[in-house]
Enzyme design. Structure first.
Site, PDB file in Angstrom:
ATOM      1  N   HIS A 186       0.758  -1.226   0.099  1.00 11.82           N
ATOM      2  CA  HIS A 186      -0.034   0.007   0.031  1.00 11.82           C
ATOM      3  C   HIS A 186       0.981   1.243  -0.059  1.00 11.82           C
ATOM      4  CE1 HIS A 186      -2.991   3.180   1.181  1.00 11.82           C
ATOM      5  NE2 HIS A 186      -3.870   2.306   0.690  1.00 11.82           N
ATOM      6  N   GLU A 195      -3.795   1.708  -7.466  1.00 13.62           N
ATOM      7  CA  GLU A 195      -4.229   2.815  -6.291  1.00 13.62           C
ATOM      8  C   GLU A 195      -3.341   3.889  -6.852  1.00 13.62           C
ATOM      9  OE1 GLU A 195      -6.452   1.804  -2.619  1.00 13.62           O
ATOM     10  OE2 GLU A 195      -4.169   1.780  -2.329  1.00 13.62           O
TER      11      GLU A 195
HETATM   12  P1  PGA Z   1      -9.398   6.296  -0.063  1.00 17.63           P
HETATM   13  O1  PGA Z   1      -8.288   5.008   0.263  1.00 17.63           O
HETATM   14  O2  PGA Z   1     -10.773   5.403  -0.377  1.00 17.63           O
HETATM   15  O3  PGA Z   1      -9.743   6.868   1.310  1.00 17.63           O
HETATM   16  O4  PGA Z   1      -8.930   7.042  -1.188  1.00 17.63           O
HETATM   17  C1  PGA Z   1      -8.204   3.963  -0.690  1.00 17.63           C
HETATM   18  C2  PGA Z   1      -6.979   3.455  -0.024  1.00 17.63           C
HETATM   19  O5  PGA Z   1      -5.679   4.015   0.168  1.00 17.63           O
HETATM   20  O6  PGA Z   1      -6.839   2.011  -0.121  1.00 17.63           O
END
Ligand code: PGA
Length: 246
Positions: A90, A160
């Site tokens: 992440h 992401e």
């Molecule tokens: P968010 O986070 O939905 O708050 O943008 C997503 C993530 O970091 O997995």
């Protein structure tokens, strides 16, 4: 659709964790959407059950195995606590120091414990000449390059883009750009996965998915689901989001 609720460190007490988990179970039963909850590690053992309408994920696993490693949360221990999945790489862990090499190591530990890894990749910013695409390729190659084809095929990819995380629906990626990026990631995956596995690989999107944009992002973008952060820790918001894609 697969939705991973990444509670991050938003949830810090047992009543809130228990209430969110109960609401998610009801939602899973009624919506038909596959839900995976990723609570902070201390709550895993409390909430995770081997069977039930929702599955559980660790938010991270250690890059080491057990032993004299104070503070490490190993893949074996989260597996024992009931996790079936593990998020690795992440961007918030990468910002805290996880390099591609560390992420690859964590991925191997997750796989060794038969956890389904959710590998996060994403650019910090987009540039006009596609350097961000090379960066995405590099992250995938580093993580998947050392795995067997079978292992690589079992990894769920979460795209992401860091610039879209923790904002609002208006700041998330436009669906057309998501479709294009998912296609690119699939093309890169084809280098590492055997046969037609890349075509079937699960690619999720994460970054400001909210009830307002969930349906459009789930549309013809080629993603199999979402990794949801802030919108997953407000029961009503999360319910609206799940219903939007159900
Ligand atoms: P968010 O986070 O939905 O708050 O943008 C997503 C993530 O970091 O997995």
């Amino acid at each position: 659709m697969l939705i991973i609720a990444n509670w991050k460190a938003y949830v810090e007490d047992v009543p809130k964790a228990a209430a969110l988990a109960s609401a998610a179970k009801r939602l899973a039963r009624t919506s038909g959407v596959e839900l995976v909850l990723a609570p902070p590690a201390p709550f895993l053992g409390l909430l995770a059950r081997a069977s039930g309408p929702v599955a559980f994920a660790a938010q991270d696993v250690s890059a080491t195995t057990g032993g004299a490693k104070t503070g490490e949360v190993t893949a074996a221990s989260v597996r024992a606590a009931g996790a079936r999945y593990a998020i690795v790489g992440h961007s918030e862990r990468r910002a805290a120091g996880d390099t591609d090499t560390v992420v690859a190591e964590k991925l191997r530990h997750a796989l060794a414990q038969k956890l389904v890894p959710i590998l996060c990749v994403g650019e910090t910013a987009r540039d006009g000449d596609g350097r961000y695409l090379a960066r995405l390729r590099e992250s995938l190659a580093s993580a998947l390059g050392g795995l067997t084809a079978k292992e690589a095929a079992s990894v769920i990819i979460a795209y992401e883009p860091v610039w879209a995380i923790g904002k609002t629906a208006a700041d998330a990626i436009p669906p057309a750009d998501l479709a294009e990026t998912a296609l690119y990631l699939r093309k890169v995956l084809a280098e590492f996965l055997p046969g037609r596995s890349a075509a079937r690989a699960a690619i999720l999107y994460g970054g400001s998915v909210e009830p307002e944009n969930a349906r459009a992002l789930a549309g013809e973008t080629g993603v199999a689901g979402f990794l949801v952060g802030h919108a997953s820790v407000e029961p009503e918001t999360f319910a609206a989001l799940v219903r939007a894609v159900a």
